[in-house]
Design a protein around this motif. Structure first.
Motif, PDB file in Angstrom:
ATOM      1  N   UNK A  97      31.479  51.481  40.439  1.00 16.09           N
ATOM      2  CA  UNK A  97      31.457  50.125  39.897  1.00 16.09           C
ATOM      3  C   UNK A  97      32.198  49.190  40.839  1.00 16.09           C
ATOM      4  N   UNK A  98      31.626  48.024  41.050  1.00 13.41           N
ATOM      5  CA  UNK A  98      32.281  46.989  41.850  1.00 13.41           C
ATOM      6  C   UNK A  98      32.692  45.875  40.899  1.00 13.41           C
ATOM      7  N   UNK A  99      33.958  45.534  40.941  1.00 11.13           N
ATOM      8  CA  UNK A  99      34.517  44.513  40.050  1.00 11.13           C
ATOM      9  C   UNK A  99      34.709  43.207  40.821  1.00 11.13           C
ATOM     10  N   UNK A 100      34.924  42.146  40.094  1.00  9.92           N
ATOM     11  CA  UNK A 100      35.224  40.871  40.742  1.00  9.92           C
ATOM     12  C   UNK A 100      36.599  40.950  41.395  1.00  9.92           C
ATOM     13  N   UNK A 101      36.806  40.111  42.404  1.00  5.67           N
ATOM     14  CA  UNK A 101      38.110  40.064  43.058  1.00  5.67           C
ATOM     15  C   UNK A 101      39.175  39.601  42.073  1.00  5.67           C
ATOM     16  N   UNK A 102      40.349  40.171  42.213  1.00  5.78           N
ATOM     17  CA  UNK A 102      41.527  39.695  41.487  1.00  5.78           C
ATOM     18  C   UNK A 102      42.095  38.567  42.329  1.00  5.78           C
ATOM     19  N   UNK A 103      42.146  37.370  41.773  1.00  2.00           N
ATOM     20  CA  UNK A 103      42.589  36.198  42.537  1.00  2.00           C
ATOM     21  C   UNK A 103      43.939  35.677  42.085  1.00  2.00           C
ATOM     22  N   UNK A 104      44.616  36.421  41.211  1.00  2.00           N
ATOM     23  CA  UNK A 104      45.955  36.031  40.765  1.00  2.00           C
ATOM     24  C   UNK A 104      46.973  36.538  41.772  1.00  2.00           C
ATOM     25  N   UNK A 105      47.727  35.626  42.370  1.00  2.00           N
ATOM     26  CA  UNK A 105      48.680  36.030  43.409  1.00  2.00           C
ATOM     27  C   UNK A 105      47.914  36.429  44.656  1.00  2.00           C
ATOM     28  N   UNK A 106      48.331  37.533  45.273  1.00  2.85           N
ATOM     29  CA  UNK A 106      47.608  38.054  46.430  1.00  2.85           C
ATOM     30  C   UNK A 106      46.217  38.494  45.980  1.00  2.85           C
ATOM     31  N   UNK A 107      45.206  38.152  46.763  1.00  2.00           N
ATOM     32  CA  UNK A 107      43.824  38.482  46.388  1.00  2.00           C
ATOM     33  C   UNK A 107      43.523  39.954  46.679  1.00  2.00           C
ATOM     34  N   UNK A 108      42.813  40.601  45.755  1.00  2.00           N
ATOM     35  CA  UNK A 108      42.466  42.011  45.897  1.00  2.00           C
ATOM     36  C   UNK A 108      40.981  42.232  45.632  1.00  2.00           C
ATOM     37  N   UNK A 109      40.340  42.954  46.534  1.00  2.00           N
ATOM     38  CA  UNK A 109      38.991  43.453  46.305  1.00  2.00           C
ATOM     39  C   UNK A 109      39.152  44.671  45.398  1.00  2.00           C
ATOM     40  N   UNK A 110      38.341  44.727  44.333  1.00  2.00           N
ATOM     41  CA  UNK A 110      38.516  45.806  43.352  1.00  2.00           C
ATOM     42  C   UNK A 110      37.211  46.559  43.141  1.00  2.00           C
ATOM     43  N   UNK A 111      37.324  47.872  43.074  1.00  2.00           N
ATOM     44  CA  UNK A 111      36.171  48.717  42.764  1.00  2.00           C
ATOM     45  C   UNK A 111      36.686  50.036  42.203  1.00  2.00           C
ATOM     46  N   UNK A 125      42.564  48.719  44.402  1.00  2.00           N
ATOM     47  CA  UNK A 125      42.949  47.312  44.507  1.00  2.00           C
ATOM     48  C   UNK A 125      43.376  47.080  45.949  1.00  2.00           C
ATOM     49  N   UNK A 126      42.457  46.563  46.758  1.00  2.00           N
ATOM     50  CA  UNK A 126      42.627  46.417  48.210  1.00  2.00           C
ATOM     51  C   UNK A 126      42.985  44.967  48.534  1.00  2.00           C
ATOM     52  N   UNK A 127      44.186  44.759  49.058  1.00  2.19           N
ATOM     53  CA  UNK A 127      44.705  43.421  49.330  1.00  2.19           C
ATOM     54  C   UNK A 127      43.927  42.772  50.474  1.00  2.19           C
ATOM     55  N   UNK A 128      43.110  41.775  50.138  1.00  3.32           N
ATOM     56  CA  UNK A 128      42.283  41.120  51.155  1.00  3.32           C
ATOM     57  C   UNK A 128      42.971  39.886  51.748  1.00  3.32           C
TER      58      UNK A 128
END
Length: 131
Positions: free
Chosen positions: A47-61, A74-77
């Motif tokens: 599953x690919x989730x939307x990016x977490x944009x709170x604080x440091x941005x994270x690509x999530x899957x 939770x990969x810090x982009x």
């Protein structure tokens, strides 16, 4: 922690593959609700989730391991490049810090630490390393 390390060493001594040993370490960490463990492994994107944009941005899957355990990555982009073209069904290798949660756990610190105070992590996808 000693019990987990002993189990991993025993599995490796018996010739069991590294992936199985890593999966077992992650399973034990989940069962024992442990966190702050530096781990390595591989999983399939389910599953690919939307990016977490709170604080440091994270690509999530979400990855599924051979053991059937799932992990949120939770990969810090803001500190490392995004994995472009990531799709469900892709294989992703990881090296980062495991944090327990009741859904299988989270892998983070999959990037370099600009302050050099934390062990550097990474993700690998289709032969390319993201750090």
């Amino acid at each position: 922690m000693k019990r987990i390390l002993g189990l991993v060493l025993m599995l490796l001594a018996l010739g069991v593959g590294q992936t199985l040993a890593n999966d077992r370490l992650l399973q034990q960490a989940f069962e024992q609700q442990q966190s702050d463990l530096q781990v390595q492994g591989v999983g399939i994107v389910i599953r690919i989730l939307s990016d977490d944009k709170k604080g440091a941005r994270h690509q999530r899957f979400i990855l599924k391991l051979n053991s059937k355990q799932t992990l949120l990555v939770a990969h810090n982009i803001d500190l490392a490049p995004r994995i472009e073209g990531l799709q469900v069904g892709d294989s992703v290798e990881f090296y980062g810090e495991y944090e327990w949660n009741n859904k299988g756990g989270v892998i983070h610190w999959t990037h370099h630490d600009p302050a050099n105070k934390h062990q550097h992590g990474w993700l690998k996808h289709k032969g390319k390393q993201y750090q």
